[in-house]
Design an enzyme around this catalytic site. Structure first.
Site, PDB file in Angstrom:
ATOM      1  N   LYS A  75      19.251  37.014   3.324  1.00 61.61           N
ATOM      2  CA  LYS A  75      18.167  36.900   4.310  1.00 61.61           C
ATOM      3  C   LYS A  75      18.666  37.344   5.667  1.00 61.61           C
ATOM      4  O   LYS A  75      19.363  36.612   6.351  1.00 61.61           O
ATOM      5  CB  LYS A  75      17.704  35.438   4.374  1.00 61.61           C
TER       6      LYS A  75
ATOM      7  N   ARG B 199      10.649  16.701  10.430  1.00 64.79           N
ATOM      8  CA  ARG B 199       9.371  16.872  11.122  1.00 64.79           C
ATOM      9  C   ARG B 199       8.203  16.347  10.292  1.00 64.79           C
ATOM     10  O   ARG B 199       7.341  15.651  10.782  1.00 64.79           O
ATOM     11  CB  ARG B 199       9.129  18.362  11.427  1.00 64.79           C
TER      12      ARG B 199
END
Ligand code: ADP
Length: 164
Positions: free
Chosen positions: A42, A91
């Site tokens: 990536k 989160r």
């Protein structure tokens, strides 16, 4: 043995959410190593050197925050550096599910390792690096999401083709 924690991530780029996690974790540890993971498969949006420079700037006044880059498994890095704590931010429930499996697998591989989770502060719940990259890619102003003292617009060096 010193209480050293590793805060691994891609930090592509660092956001106020990351900054807040480091600052809140600092009283718990003697040293925090922010570790930028390099993933061969990536390609990042910003060059790793640039990401590292920004993080160093953000924590320039904190001698107990260090920035490194690494390749390979996070547990291998922890073994090599003799680190027993990993910090991660949470989160959402999606973060929790993702982190739970990584944390449990890491502990299987390195039983002495503990992952310490800090809940995000409410104002940063919706903030992630992907959104910041999307704003930049589309010519917007992401400065309110980025720590003070760094300016993402000072570099034109980013990889527009980077995978999300
Ligand atoms: P992102 O998910 O934004 O691309 P990273 O992959 O670099 O960021 O994540 C590194 C760590 O930082 C993860 O533990 C992630 O949960 C945490 N993190 C990222 N953004 C926030 C935020 N807004 N609040 C709390 N933790 C966060």
């Amino acid at each position: 043995m010193k209480r050293i924690a590793l805060f691994p991530g891609s930090f592509d780029p660092i956001t106020k959410g990351h900054e807040s996690i480091v600052l809140r974790a600092l009283p718990l540890f003697e040293k925090i190593i922010v570790a930028i993971g390099i993933n061969d498969l990536k390609k990042g949006f910003y060059p790793v050197e640039q990401r590292s420079e920004w993080i160093k700037t953000v924590f320039k006044d904190y001698s107990d925050v260090e920035v490194i880059t690494y390749e390979g498994l996070t547990v291998d890095l922890c073994k090599k550096l003799n680190i027993r704590y990993i910090i991660r931010g949470l989160r959402t429930s999606a973060d929790f599910e993702f982190e739970r499996s990584i944390g449990q697998m890491n502990k299987k591989m390195l039983p002495d390792l503990e992952t310490v989770f800090l809940l995000t502060t409410p104002e940063y719940t919706a903030l992630n690096s992907y959104i910041v990259r999307d704003i930049i890619r589309n010519g917007g102003d992401a400065s309110q999401f980025i720590p003070d003292g760094i300016d993402l617009h000072t570099t034109q060096k980013y990889n527009d083709q980077a995978a999300h």
